[in-house]
Design a protein around this motif. Structure first.
Motif, PDB file in Angstrom:
ATOM      1  N   LEU A  89       0.826  -1.211   0.000  1.00 37.99           N
ATOM      2  CA  LEU A  89       0.000   0.000   0.000  1.00 37.99           C
ATOM      3  C   LEU A  89       0.864   1.267   0.000  1.00 37.99           C
ATOM      4  O   LEU A  89       0.558   2.225  -0.716  1.00 37.99           O
ATOM      5  N   ILE A  90       1.913   1.281   0.789  1.00 34.21           N
ATOM      6  CA  ILE A  90       2.799   2.454   0.840  1.00 34.21           C
ATOM      7  C   ILE A  90       3.434   2.710  -0.523  1.00 34.21           C
ATOM      8  O   ILE A  90       3.459   3.845  -1.009  1.00 34.21           O
ATOM      9  N   VAL A  91       3.934   1.654  -1.165  1.00 33.31           N
ATOM     10  CA  VAL A  91       4.586   1.823  -2.469  1.00 33.31           C
ATOM     11  C   VAL A  91       3.574   2.238  -3.531  1.00 33.31           C
ATOM     12  O   VAL A  91       3.871   3.078  -4.394  1.00 33.31           O
ATOM     13  N   VAL A  92       2.359   1.708  -3.464  1.00 29.11           N
ATOM     14  CA  VAL A  92       1.341   2.064  -4.463  1.00 29.11           C
ATOM     15  C   VAL A  92       0.878   3.505  -4.271  1.00 29.11           C
ATOM     16  O   VAL A  92       0.723   4.248  -5.245  1.00 29.11           O
ATOM     17  N   LEU A  93       0.643   3.921  -3.033  1.00 31.85           N
ATOM     18  CA  LEU A  93       0.078   5.246  -2.778  1.00 31.85           C
ATOM     19  C   LEU A  93       1.108   6.378  -2.836  1.00 31.85           C
ATOM     20  O   LEU A  93       0.753   7.516  -3.136  1.00 31.85           O
ATOM     21  N   MET A  94       2.357   6.089  -2.538  1.00 30.07           N
ATOM     22  CA  MET A  94       3.419   7.098  -2.588  1.00 30.07           C
ATOM     23  C   MET A  94       4.557   6.557  -3.444  1.00 30.07           C
ATOM     24  O   MET A  94       5.548   6.048  -2.915  1.00 30.07           O
ATOM     25  N   PRO A  95       4.448   6.651  -4.763  1.00 30.50           N
ATOM     26  CA  PRO A  95       5.404   5.973  -5.644  1.00 30.50           C
ATOM     27  C   PRO A  95       6.874   6.245  -5.338  1.00 30.50           C
ATOM     28  O   PRO A  95       7.638   5.304  -5.154  1.00 30.50           O
ATOM     29  N   VAL A  96       7.305   7.475  -5.287  1.00 29.20           N
ATOM     30  CA  VAL A  96       8.734   7.751  -5.095  1.00 29.20           C
ATOM     31  C   VAL A  96       9.123   7.555  -3.633  1.00 29.20           C
ATOM     32  O   VAL A  96      10.054   6.791  -3.323  1.00 29.20           O
ATOM     33  N   ALA A  97       8.434   8.218  -2.724  1.00 32.43           N
ATOM     34  CA  ALA A  97       8.774   8.123  -1.306  1.00 32.43           C
ATOM     35  C   ALA A  97       8.569   6.693  -0.797  1.00 32.43           C
ATOM     36  O   ALA A  97       9.389   6.172  -0.035  1.00 32.43           O
ATOM     37  N   GLY A  98       7.488   6.041  -1.209  1.00 28.31           N
ATOM     38  CA  GLY A  98       7.237   4.667  -0.784  1.00 28.31           C
ATOM     39  C   GLY A  98       8.310   3.713  -1.264  1.00 28.31           C
ATOM     40  O   GLY A  98       8.734   2.815  -0.541  1.00 28.31           O
ATOM     41  N   GLY A  99       8.783   3.918  -2.507  1.00 26.71           N
ATOM     42  CA  GLY A  99       9.863   3.089  -3.030  1.00 26.71           C
ATOM     43  C   GLY A  99      11.159   3.285  -2.255  1.00 26.71           C
ATOM     44  O   GLY A  99      11.857   2.320  -1.934  1.00 26.71           O
ATOM     45  N   VAL A 100      11.460   4.541  -1.925  1.00 23.04           N
ATOM     46  CA  VAL A 100      12.666   4.820  -1.145  1.00 23.04           C
ATOM     47  C   VAL A 100      12.536   4.214   0.252  1.00 23.04           C
ATOM     48  O   VAL A 100      13.473   3.593   0.762  1.00 23.04           O
ATOM     49  N   PHE A 101      11.369   4.390   0.881  1.00 17.54           N
ATOM     50  CA  PHE A 101      11.153   3.795   2.208  1.00 17.54           C
ATOM     51  C   PHE A 101      11.305   2.279   2.157  1.00 17.54           C
ATOM     52  O   PHE A 101      11.895   1.674   3.043  1.00 17.54           O
ATOM     53  N   TRP A 102      10.752   1.659   1.109  1.00 16.39           N
ATOM     54  CA  TRP A 102      10.859   0.203   0.974  1.00 16.39           C
ATOM     55  C   TRP A 102      12.324  -0.229   0.882  1.00 16.39           C
ATOM     56  O   TRP A 102      12.755  -1.144   1.567  1.00 16.39           O
ATOM     57  N   LEU A 103      13.079   0.451   0.027  1.00 17.56           N
ATOM     58  CA  LEU A 103      14.479   0.063  -0.162  1.00 17.56           C
ATOM     59  C   LEU A 103      15.303   0.265   1.105  1.00 17.56           C
ATOM     60  O   LEU A 103      16.197  -0.530   1.403  1.00 17.56           O
ATOM     61  N   LEU A 104      15.007   1.317   1.862  1.00 21.61           N
ATOM     62  CA  LEU A 104      15.796   1.602   3.055  1.00 21.61           C
ATOM     63  C   LEU A 104      15.312   0.878   4.308  1.00 21.61           C
ATOM     64  O   LEU A 104      16.114   0.466   5.141  1.00 21.61           O
ATOM     65  N   LEU A 105      13.995   0.725   4.452  1.00 25.08           N
ATOM     66  CA  LEU A 105      13.439   0.225   5.715  1.00 25.08           C
ATOM     67  C   LEU A 105      12.748  -1.127   5.636  1.00 25.08           C
ATOM     68  O   LEU A 105      12.599  -1.799   6.656  1.00 25.08           O
ATOM     69  N   GLY A 106      12.292  -1.517   4.466  1.00 26.83           N
ATOM     70  CA  GLY A 106      11.476  -2.723   4.396  1.00 26.83           C
ATOM     71  C   GLY A 106      12.096  -3.905   3.699  1.00 26.83           C
ATOM     72  O   GLY A 106      11.774  -5.054   3.983  1.00 26.83           O
TER      73      GLY A 106
END
Length: 98
Positions: free
Chosen positions: A37-54
């Motif tokens: 959901l985070i990656v879908v709803l916030m494409p750039v920020a969600g992707g960065v969060f995923w790569l760094l935190l998830g």
């Protein structure tokens, strides 16, 4: 500007695919569904969060089965000249014809 849009789309698709293909138990900090959901709803920020935190840390196991994990299947048929039973039977039939 169109190249920036394509780069953002490619980054977003990469992150989304990575989140979806990551096993549930390996995602860090949040459940996998929430990461999607985070990656879908916030494409750039969600992707960065995923790569760094998830994203899982360390090397990932291969997504295919190892040879020893695969279910055994019957051997492929051999050629007639590789089958000793066939050769014995053929020899017996040839001797009977004489």
């Amino acid at each position: 500007m169109p190249l920036l849009g394509l780069a953002i789309l490619a980054f977003w698709l990469y992150c989304l695919f990575d989140v979806i293909t990551t096993p549930d138990k390996e995602s860090r900090n949040l459940p996998k569904l929430l990461w999607v959901l985070i990656v879908v709803l916030m494409p750039v920020a969600g992707g960065v969060f995923w790569l760094l935190l998830g994203r899982p840390t360390g090397p990932r196991p291969p997504r295919f089965l190892h040879v020893e994990d695969r279910p055994s299947r019957p051997e492929a048929p051999k050629g007639p000249d590789d089958d000793p039973d066939f050769l014995k039977d053929l020899d017996r039939r040839l001797r009977d014809d004489d």
